[in-house]
Design an enzyme around this catalytic site. Structure first.
Site, mmCIF file in Angstrom:
data_model
loop_
_atom_site.group_PDB
_atom_site.id
_atom_site.type_symbol
_atom_site.label_atom_id
_atom_site.label_comp_id
_atom_site.label_asym_id
_atom_site.label_seq_id
_atom_site.Cartn_x
_atom_site.Cartn_y
_atom_site.Cartn_z
ATOM 1 C CG HIS A 181 -4.044 8.297 11.443
ATOM 2 N ND1 HIS A 181 -3.801 7.942 12.734
ATOM 3 C CD2 HIS A 181 -2.831 8.506 10.895
ATOM 4 C CE1 HIS A 181 -2.501 7.945 12.953
ATOM 5 N NE2 HIS A 181 -1.898 8.277 11.845
ATOM 6 C CG HIS A 225 0.483 10.912 7.878
ATOM 7 N ND1 HIS A 225 0.046 9.713 7.375
ATOM 8 C CD2 HIS A 225 0.572 10.741 9.223
ATOM 9 C CE1 HIS A 225 -0.115 8.864 8.383
ATOM 10 N NE2 HIS A 225 0.195 9.458 9.509
ATOM 11 C CG HIS A 271 -1.761 1.204 1.320
ATOM 12 N ND1 HIS A 271 -1.442 2.298 2.090
ATOM 13 C CD2 HIS A 271 -2.930 1.508 0.693
ATOM 14 C CE1 HIS A 271 -2.395 3.210 1.967
ATOM 15 N NE2 HIS A 271 -3.302 2.762 1.121
ATOM 16 C CG HIS A 272 2.551 3.599 3.030
ATOM 17 N ND1 HIS A 272 1.488 3.473 3.895
ATOM 18 C CD2 HIS A 272 3.636 3.720 3.830
ATOM 19 C CE1 HIS A 272 1.922 3.510 5.142
ATOM 20 N NE2 HIS A 272 3.223 3.650 5.126
ATOM 21 C CD GLN A 282 5.842 2.540 8.175
ATOM 22 O OE1 GLN A 282 5.492 3.401 7.362
ATOM 23 N NE2 GLN A 282 5.582 2.623 9.469
ATOM 24 C CG MET A 300 -0.759 11.143 13.490
ATOM 25 S SD MET A 300 0.663 10.188 12.937
ATOM 26 C CE MET A 300 0.995 9.249 14.428
ATOM 27 C CG HIS A 305 0.368 0.006 5.167
ATOM 28 N ND1 HIS A 305 -0.560 0.955 4.804
ATOM 29 C CD2 HIS A 305 -0.305 -0.929 5.857
ATOM 30 C CE1 HIS A 305 -1.749 0.608 5.264
ATOM 31 N NE2 HIS A 305 -1.622 -0.533 5.912
HETATM 32 C C1 IYT Z 1 2.478 12.614 16.112
HETATM 33 C C2 IYT Z 1 2.684 12.745 14.630
HETATM 34 O O1 IYT Z 1 2.087 13.584 13.968
HETATM 35 N N1 IYT Z 1 3.548 11.870 14.088
HETATM 36 C C3 IYT Z 1 3.757 11.921 12.657
HETATM 37 C C4 IYT Z 1 4.845 12.893 12.272
HETATM 38 C C5 IYT Z 1 6.202 12.470 12.666
HETATM 39 C C6 IYT Z 1 7.021 11.857 11.729
HETATM 40 C C7 IYT Z 1 8.310 11.509 12.055
HETATM 41 C C8 IYT Z 1 6.641 12.679 13.975
HETATM 42 C C9 IYT Z 1 7.936 12.331 14.309
HETATM 43 C C10 IYT Z 1 8.786 11.752 13.350
HETATM 44 O O2 IYT Z 1 10.063 11.428 13.686
HETATM 45 I I1 IYT Z 1 9.479 10.669 10.652
HETATM 46 I I2 IYT Z 1 8.559 12.702 16.192
HETATM 47 C C11 IYT Z 1 3.986 10.540 12.044
HETATM 48 O O3 IYT Z 1 4.297 9.602 12.766
HETATM 49 N N2 IYT Z 1 3.809 10.482 10.729
HETATM 50 C C12 IYT Z 1 3.841 9.212 9.987
HETATM 51 C C13 IYT Z 1 5.174 8.537 10.156
HETATM 52 O O4 IYT Z 1 6.152 9.323 9.566
HETATM 53 C C14 IYT Z 1 5.121 7.215 9.541
HETATM 54 C C15 IYT Z 1 3.595 9.507 8.498
HETATM 55 O O5 IYT Z 1 3.198 8.598 7.773
HETATM 56 O O6 IYT Z 1 3.812 10.685 8.100
HETATM 57 CU CU CU Z 2 -0.222 2.492 3.550
HETATM 58 CU CU CU Z 3 0.052 8.687 11.343
#
Ligand code: IYT
Ligand code: CU
Ligand code: CU
Length: 356
Positions: free
Chosen positions: A204, A202, A65-66, A130, A314, A132
């Protein structure tokens, strides 16, 4: 099929004294459940500084998926692969996103003379991939998957570094039933000039995640309000669909002398890849970067907050940019709420949903 594991490949190929390629593949995984995440780590092949100048994805539309590639100092594990469901368990230190491939989205290319600096004193000693996987029905034949990325790298110093500016909301609360909740993020830009060339959104937005479940009701459709989402049971091979997509549209802007210039705007229901910026602009010291995620609480019965699980939300706007290597700042982020007086001037398109 480029991802079958039969092709014997050397992961590291030195094409000439300066240029080399690194193959990063998940080592023959057979996903056992839908909507699963697998990660694996590969060390940066040199302790000296090097640059990634191109990414070549190897994934087919019907399996992954990604895919997301991160850089970090200490991965969650260094051998084999592990389940890294829902944004957990990539790195022990803060991961830095460098690339995202998403089904049906064109792969991102870096501009000429631009490279992501790794190794040396960058504190990026590992890559973490990663992947998915969506619907597990593609693995009924129990074939192994070896999707991944090939990195084209060079030890030649690049005139420009590629960098990532992450805008993330941390305290958004989406009340159930409320039609519109804006998550606003803004920061003044403090560094030397950066030149955005791609962006990624990004949220959810649960969208149409096919959740395999034993649907007791083989009715053509059956609406059930469960843990804040509206499920409908579609009897497509016994899978249930979740249709409580809450993220509607995400936009990012540069604000200079009160003038809002769009950097990017996308529906998070579309593949979450890095897309080319809307306007080729510079961002200079003193400019404001501003982003808005529009959420809805309709169809939910509970409050939704920021978090790492699929029932949380998010709000991210990533800006991939290049910057002169002599003043290189490869990673920046902004988690501040935007003020209401600033956002009263946000262009109206930020709240117009994007039809998908
Ligand atoms: C709490 C949130 O918004 N987390 C996001 C952005 C994020 C990305 C990274 C926060 C941190 C990071 O080191 I890289 I601290 C989040 O987890 N985004 C997801 C992940 O990158 C997979 C995304 O798909 O953009
Ligand atoms: Cu995905
Ligand atoms: Cu997320």
């Amino acid at each position: 099929d480029p991802n079958d594991c039969s092709r014997a490949k050397q992961p590291f190929v030195l094409s000439n004294p300066y240029n080399f390629s690194l193959d990063i593949r998940i080592p023959g995984v057979i996903p056992t459940e839908s909507d699963s995440y697998y990660c694996m780590a590969v060390p940066v092949p040199t302790s000296k500084e090097a640059y990634i100048v191109d990414f070549v994805p190897h994934a087919t539309m019907d399996t992954a998926h990604h895919m997301i590639l991160y850089g970090c100092q200490t991965p969650y594990a260094t051998q084999g692969y592990w389940d890294c469901g829902k944004e957990l368990g990539t790195c022990r230190d803060q991961a830095k996103i460098m690339y995202a491939w998403a089904r049906n989205a064109p792969p991102t290319k870096l501009p000429k003379d631009v490279g992501f600096k790794v190794g040396g004193d960058t504190r990026i000693n590992y890559f973490v991939l990663q992947i998915h996987y969506g619907d597990v029905k593609n693995f009924r034949d129990h074939h192994r998957d070896c999707s991944g990325l090939t990195l084209r790298m060079t030890s030649k110093r690049q005139p420009f570094i590629a960098g990532m500016y992450l805008m993330m909301s941390v305290d958004t609360v989406i009340p159930p039933g409320k039609k519109v909740t804006n998550a606003d993020i803004a920061c003044t830009y403090p560094s030397s000039p950066m030149y955005p060339f791609a962006f990624r959104t990004h949220t959810h937005s649960l969208g149409e995640i096919l959740l395999y479940c034993i649907c007791l009701h083989q009715l053509s459709s059956y609406l059930v309000l469960v843990n804040g989402c509206t499920f409908y049971f579609a009897n497509i091979s016994g899978s249930c669909c979740v249709s409580c997509s809450s993220g509607k549209v995400v936009s990012g802007y540069r604000v200079r002398n009160g003038q809002w210039t769009q950097i990017g705007r996308q529906s998070p229901l579309l593949p979450q890849a890095f897309y080319p910026v809307t306007n080729t602009i510079d961002v200079r010291n003193g400019d404001i970067l501003a982003a808005r995620c529009v959420f809805t609480g309709e169809g939910r019965t509970t409050v939704t907050q920021i978090g790492g699980t699929s029932s949380d939300e998010m709000c991210n706007f990533y800006i991939m940019y290049y910057m002169d290597n002599t003043h290189a700042v490869p990673y920046m982020n902004c988690g501040d709420d935007g003020s209401s007086e600033l956002f009263q001037n946000i262009p109206s398109e930020a709240n117009i949903p994007i039809p998908v």
